[in-house]
Design a protein around this motif. Structure first.
Motif, PDB file in Angstrom:
ATOM      1  N   LEU A 333       0.874  -1.176   0.000  1.00  0.00           N
ATOM      2  CA  LEU A 333       0.000   0.000   0.000  1.00  0.00           C
ATOM      3  C   LEU A 333       0.909   1.223   0.000  1.00  0.00           C
ATOM      4  O   LEU A 333       1.057   1.913   1.004  1.00  0.00           O
ATOM      5  CB  LEU A 333      -0.915  -0.008   1.232  1.00  0.00           C
ATOM      6  N   MET A 365      -5.529  -6.764   3.073  1.00  0.00           N
ATOM      7  CA  MET A 365      -4.416  -6.035   2.480  1.00  0.00           C
ATOM      8  C   MET A 365      -4.426  -6.189   0.960  1.00  0.00           C
ATOM      9  O   MET A 365      -4.241  -5.210   0.218  1.00  0.00           O
ATOM     10  CB  MET A 365      -3.093  -6.534   3.053  1.00  0.00           C
ATOM     11  N   ALA A 368      -7.306  -4.086  -0.477  1.00  0.00           N
ATOM     12  CA  ALA A 368      -6.971  -2.661  -0.568  1.00  0.00           C
ATOM     13  C   ALA A 368      -5.979  -2.402  -1.696  1.00  0.00           C
ATOM     14  O   ALA A 368      -6.089  -1.401  -2.419  1.00  0.00           O
ATOM     15  CB  ALA A 368      -6.410  -2.169   0.760  1.00  0.00           C
ATOM     16  N   THR A 369      -5.010  -3.316  -1.862  1.00  0.00           N
ATOM     17  CA  THR A 369      -4.015  -3.160  -2.921  1.00  0.00           C
ATOM     18  C   THR A 369      -4.675  -3.148  -4.300  1.00  0.00           C
ATOM     19  O   THR A 369      -4.281  -2.376  -5.187  1.00  0.00           O
ATOM     20  CB  THR A 369      -2.980  -4.294  -2.844  1.00  0.00           C
ATOM     21  N   ASP A 411       3.997  -0.344   3.034  1.00  0.00           N
ATOM     22  CA  ASP A 411       2.667   0.131   3.417  1.00  0.00           C
ATOM     23  C   ASP A 411       2.817   1.221   4.469  1.00  0.00           C
ATOM     24  O   ASP A 411       3.915   1.484   4.973  1.00  0.00           O
ATOM     25  CB  ASP A 411       1.795  -1.021   3.935  1.00  0.00           C
ATOM     26  N   TRP A 468      -9.246   0.069   0.986  1.00  0.00           N
ATOM     27  CA  TRP A 468      -8.275   1.076   0.563  1.00  0.00           C
ATOM     28  C   TRP A 468      -8.461   2.380   1.323  1.00  0.00           C
ATOM     29  O   TRP A 468      -7.494   3.062   1.666  1.00  0.00           O
ATOM     30  CB  TRP A 468      -8.413   1.297  -0.938  1.00  0.00           C
ATOM     31  N   SER A 471      -6.554   2.306   4.389  1.00  0.00           N
ATOM     32  CA  SER A 471      -5.195   1.800   4.201  1.00  0.00           C
ATOM     33  C   SER A 471      -4.160   2.456   5.090  1.00  0.00           C
ATOM     34  O   SER A 471      -3.178   1.794   5.471  1.00  0.00           O
ATOM     35  CB  SER A 471      -4.783   1.920   2.726  1.00  0.00           C
TER      36      SER A 471
END
Length: 474
Positions: A333, A365, A368-369, A411, A468, A471
């Motif tokens: 991220l 994760m 969100a990526t 991230d 996201w 994030s």
């Protein structure tokens, strides 16, 4: 009664305004400042409580101020123990880009490159743990271990026994475990060491009485120093890193270090140990004689730094790339700056490949990526998911001369909140070996395409976007 209600309302709203003012004065990102200000104003009482628990303003706490002061005080000792390379030749200057990047690292860390090191990759716990245990058993002066997770099990038991044997023969043994990472295992090996008289400490452990909720300030560094041999990388101590773990197995890589850079590892440990215990006394001087051709520099980062050192250095390295960029990370991220550097590299024709785990131990994760991948793919960056087992490895290679390894993920938690430790390595052969390792994962991986992301259903896109949105706190 009415007066009491009025006074209570004034107190609650005052807390909101105090939190809002604090966010406006301390946040460097305007989006973060706006988000927290809106939260604390429109959610009286709840907003300030959330800010107190999760706001990164704790980064300027007394803890990190002490670390920075001690780091400045002890810098001379670190440099005198190191074998600095002469200015202008410090980067093994096969290219102008290497020279510039070496100077960038010097500016950000205020530390020179150290020549004369030998860095050896160790794959998974099956290679790393025997080497680490052998170094502990061979130590005569000191053994310093810092880890985020120290789980019970076969591996944990082996380390407990080796550390106990070292302490019993008079070696200065110190074990530092993160306060949150220590909670990952129901049975805690560090408690066994403590009962046996081995010096142990926890980094900022959370507690209810007295209340301590610095849950965002985590010591994510992994360091083992046994006299003149050091180890660092991204590997915790857990049976999951062994092939015998089966379906729960984790892929990872650690690095054995010999040479002057071990002094820097020792120094980094002593600073964190001193913060937790008040004892900053170093061990007796240990000459770290030249042992190889690798030029290295530690990059120590934490939320109290004025700059995002690791983030800025990675951006600088990618901006210098002319041929290739290889990245392997479990959590991806990236910051706005890092996204821009990757997009710029892809747009100017650099072969950029990012390898991520297809099956993440934290599924949200990957969700969100997925939300931010279109911006990279449209710029020519290739993103691939490698098949299980889950890959916890953190690697960066730029062109034919530069490698960065260590504990930091790409991230917000690693780059803004955690205390991390990476290592730069300037060496063509080493960079080639790590690039080959990443490319082997590329060959086994599944490449993500824009059409695949565009074809996702609306519920999936909403799920990914919701993850996201949070994030910065994942």
């Amino acid at each position: 009664m009415l007066i009491l209600h009025i006074l209570l309302g004034l107190v609650i709203h005052s807390l909101s305004w105090v939190a809002a003012i604090h966010a406006l004065l301390t946040k460097r990102d305007p989006r973060s400042a706006l988000g927290w200000t809106t939260c604390v104003i429109f959610l009286p009482l709840v907003g300030p409580l959330l800010y107190a628990l999760f706001g990164i303003s704790r980064a300027q706490s007394r803890a990190e101020k002490i670390l920075r002061r001690e780091a400045a005080h002890d810098r001379a000792r670190t440099l005198s123990a190191c074998n600095p390379v002469a200015p202008g030749t410090e980067s093994r200057p096969e290219s102008e880009e290497a020279v510039i990047l070496a100077r960038t690292g010097h500016k950000l860390t205020e530390l020179p490159l150290c020549g004369g090191n030998a860095i050896t990759p160790l794959h998974n716990g099956d290679e790393a743990y025997p080497a680490m245990l052998a170094a502990i058993d061979a130590a005569k002066s000191h053994v310093f271990l810092a880890t985020y997770i120290f789980n019970a099990g076969k591996a944990g038991h082996a380390f407990v026994e080796a550390l106990t044997r070292a302490a019993d023969r008079g070696v200065d043994v110190r074990v530092l475990v993160d306060g949150v990472g220590a909670l990952y295992s129901w049975h805690k090996p560090w408690k066994v060491l403590k009962r046996r008289g081995v010096a142990t400490a926890r980094f900022l452990p959370p507690s209810l009485i007295p209340p301590k909720f610095s849950i965002n300030l985590r010591n994510h560094r992994k360091v083992l120093v046994c006299d003149a041999v050091g180890f660092t990388g991204g590997m915790n101590i857990s049976d999951g890193n062994l092939a015998s773990a089966g379906r729960r197995r984790i892929q990872d890589m650690h690095f054995r270090c010999v040479g002057p850079v071990v002094s820097s590892l020792r120094h980094a440990f002593v600073l964190h140990w001193g913060f937790c215990t008040g004892d900053y006394a170093p061990p007796p001087p240990m000459p770290d004689a030249p042992a190889g051709d690798h030029h290295c520099r530690l990059v120590v980062d934490g939320p109290g730094n004025d700059a995002d050192v690791i983030n800025d250095l990675i951006c600088g390295a990618i901006n210098m790339a002319r041929k290739r960029v290889r990245i392997m990370t479990p959590y991806f991220l990236p910051s706005h700056d890092l996204m821009g550097a990757l997009r710029s590299a892809g747009q100017r024709g650099v072969d950029v490949r990012v390898v991520l785990p297809a099956k993440n131990n934290l599924p949200y994760m990957n969700w969100a990526t997925s939300r931010l991948l279109p911006g990279l793919l449209s710029a020519g960056v290739r993103v691939l998911y490698q098949p299980p087992p889950f890959a916890h490895t953190k690697l960066l290679v730029v062109d034919d001369f530069y490698t960065q390894v260590g504990s930091a993920n790409l991230d917000a938690r690693s780059l803004r909140l955690n205390f991390e430790l990476n290592m730069e390595i300037f060496d063509p052969s080493f960079a080639g070996g790590i690039a080959d390792f990443i490319d082997a994962a590329v060959e086994k991986g599944r490449e993500i395409t824009l059409s695949e992301l565009e074809a996702e259903t609306l519920p999936v896109k909403l799920r990914n976007s919701a993850c996201w949105l949070f994030s910065p706190y994942l």
